[in-house]
Design a protein around this motif. Structure first.
Motif, PDB file in Angstrom:
ATOM      1  N   LEU A  26      40.623  98.868  78.787  1.00 31.41           N
ATOM      2  CA  LEU A  26      39.777  99.824  79.493  1.00 31.41           C
ATOM      3  C   LEU A  26      38.345  99.810  78.969  1.00 31.41           C
ATOM      4  N   THR A  27      37.385  99.765  79.908  1.00 36.54           N
ATOM      5  CA  THR A  27      35.968  99.934  79.575  1.00 36.54           C
ATOM      6  C   THR A  27      35.344 100.893  80.571  1.00 36.54           C
ATOM      7  N   ASP A  28      34.063 101.176  80.402  1.00 36.92           N
ATOM      8  CA  ASP A  28      33.400 102.069  81.352  1.00 36.92           C
ATOM      9  C   ASP A  28      33.118 101.385  82.691  1.00 36.92           C
ATOM     10  N   ARG A  29      33.445 100.085  82.801  1.00 35.68           N
ATOM     11  CA  ARG A  29      33.288  99.380  84.072  1.00 35.68           C
ATOM     12  C   ARG A  29      34.613  99.167  84.799  1.00 35.68           C
ATOM     13  N   THR A  30      35.716  99.638  84.207  1.00 38.70           N
ATOM     14  CA  THR A  30      37.024  99.454  84.842  1.00 38.70           C
ATOM     15  C   THR A  30      37.123 100.298  86.108  1.00 38.70           C
ATOM     16  N   GLN A  31      37.411  99.649  87.216  1.00 38.31           N
ATOM     17  CA  GLN A  31      37.560 100.351  88.488  1.00 38.31           C
ATOM     18  C   GLN A  31      39.005 100.422  88.964  1.00 38.31           C
ATOM     19  N   ALA A  32      39.805  99.406  88.619  1.00 39.19           N
ATOM     20  CA  ALA A  32      41.154  99.345  89.185  1.00 39.19           C
ATOM     21  C   ALA A  32      42.076  98.540  88.282  1.00 39.19           C
ATOM     22  N   ILE A  33      43.363  98.773  88.475  1.00 39.74           N
ATOM     23  CA  ILE A  33      44.406  97.918  87.914  1.00 39.74           C
ATOM     24  C   ILE A  33      45.243  97.420  89.078  1.00 39.74           C
ATOM     25  N   LEU A  34      45.666  96.151  89.011  1.00 36.97           N
ATOM     26  CA  LEU A  34      46.425  95.542  90.093  1.00 36.97           C
ATOM     27  C   LEU A  34      47.839  95.238  89.609  1.00 36.97           C
TER      28      LEU A  34
END
Length: 395
Positions: free
Chosen positions: A161-169
């Motif tokens: 996880l980072t501050d740019r994480t938008q989604a997990i697939l």
């Protein structure tokens, strides 16, 4: 002639390349057993074909439809989703696309800005990372282990996880491993995503192809909060033997679906009208052929798995769904003096005319993917040839 940078960065699909090579060799007269293709070897059920023919004869499919799908097909998707997931949907939460692959493409184009990240467990389907790149996003590839059935954990997600994480697939059952997440495993991931406000992309394309009494839980069915955080990707290709018809769909947040529809309206426009008519029958019509195909896949899996597991240098766990085996063949490569899985696969094809897919395209350079969506006769002969290749490579 100048080409865009995005094209130069793309990796070709190893599955499509392998399938094309098989077709070429067969056309040249070689007796090739191809275990590369990610599609059922059955033809589309008769009732679905007949519905398409009737739609053509009636003149109903001669014209454009709504870009996001016909109202009738969207309503059928809503009914099936209520039955399977327990979700109550509105039409603006559903979009029909030209295949589930294009649903994923438009989703990434909708949710990602340059530099945004999507967490993808490894091994992964070959197009996931490339589609993220096409949206100028960053695929964050997280290694999983055979011992854990190639499933990602919350602890690994937290590390990625980072501050740019938008989604997990997530893809369960998985292409290429065939493994299934349990309800507890999905719930832990889903609650983590809700807490972190991370979108869950749930690729459920193989969800009805599950064997030996197993069950593939749906992420979006676990709670209202998780459902709101989830985009479901699905389609008719695998379950109904309709890969050539190119109908997929996405379900979820109305704002995201609206964004996807805008991209569709400016790119492909509507999915093929006759294919939508066929998909309507697939979802709401007789399901007996679907059950027959699933039983056939289960029989092939149960027959071929122990024979593959017994091959020298092969290591794998028994899949629970989809129609792939994904053995680690490090031991077999070492027996033959190989240090590259793609070379091993190419030599197998050249010497024994058995076509597998290199694991490199799935992020797994010690594995191969083999589809058991082939006849039992071909599968058993393939095992004989692979064993002979391994034994001969030691000499």
């Amino acid at each position: 002639m100048k080409l865009a940078k995005r094209i130069k960065k793309l990796e070709p699909s190893v599955t499509l390349a392998a399938t094309a090579k098989v077709r070429k060799l067969k056309a040249e007269g070689h007796n090739v057993i191809g275990l590369t293709v990610g599609e059922p070897d059955f033809t589309t059920p008769d009732n679905i074909e007949e519905a398409a023919i009737e739609a053509i004869k009636s003149g109903k499919v001669s014209f454009y439809t709504a870009a996001g799908g016909t109202p009738e097909l969207k309503e059928a998707i809503i009914q099936v989703t209520k039955r399977d997931y327990g979700l109550d949907l509105e039409p603006n939460q559903v979009i029909v696309t030209s295949g589930a692959k294009f649903a994923l493409y438009t989703l990434f184009q909708t949710i990602l800005d340059p530099g945004d990240e999507v967490i993808i467990p490894v091994p992964y389907w070959v197009s996931y990372g490339e589609q993220v790149k096409l949206a100028e996003g960053v695929p964050v590839l997280v290694e999983t282990k055979l011992e854990n059935e190639y499933k990602i954990t919350v602890e690994q997600l937290e590390e990625a996880l980072t501050d740019r994480t938008q989604a997990i697939l997530l893809n369960s059952p998985s292409n290429p491993t065939g493994m299934i997440y349990t309800e507890d495993e999905l719930r832990a991931i889903g609650e983590w995503a809700v807490e972190k406000d991370i979108l869950i992309i749930s690729d459920d394309i193989y969800a009805r192809l599950v064997y030996n009494g197993k069950h593939a839980p749906y992420m979006a069915s676990l709670s209202d909060e998780i459902a709101k955080q989830t985009i479901i990707i699905n389609g008719v290709s695998k379950t109904f033997a309709m890969t050539g018809w190119r109908i997929g769909y996405a379900i979820g947040n109305a704002e995201i679906i609206k964004g996807m529809a805008s991209i569709v309206s400016q790119s492909t426009s509507n999915p093929t009208a006759v294919s939508q008519a066929a998909a309507l029958e697939a979802l709401l019509g007789d399901q007996s052929t679907v059950r027959e195909m699933r039983i056939a896949f289960e029989e092939r899996l149960n027959t071929i798995y122990p024979k593959i597991a017994a091959l020298p240098g092969f290591k794998l766990k028994k899949p629970q769904g989809a129609f792939y085996l994904f053995p680690n063949i490090k031991g077999a490569m070492e027996l033959g003096g190989y240090d590259n899985v793609t070379t091993w696969v190419n030599d197998l094809l050249e010497q024994e005319h058995v076509a597998l897919v290199t694991g490199e395209g799935f992020g797994a350079p010690e594995n191969v993917r083999m589809s058991y969506s082939s006849s039992m006769e071909d599968l058993e002969e393939a095992v004989v040839r692979i064993r002979r290749f391994i034994e001969n490579s030691q000499k």
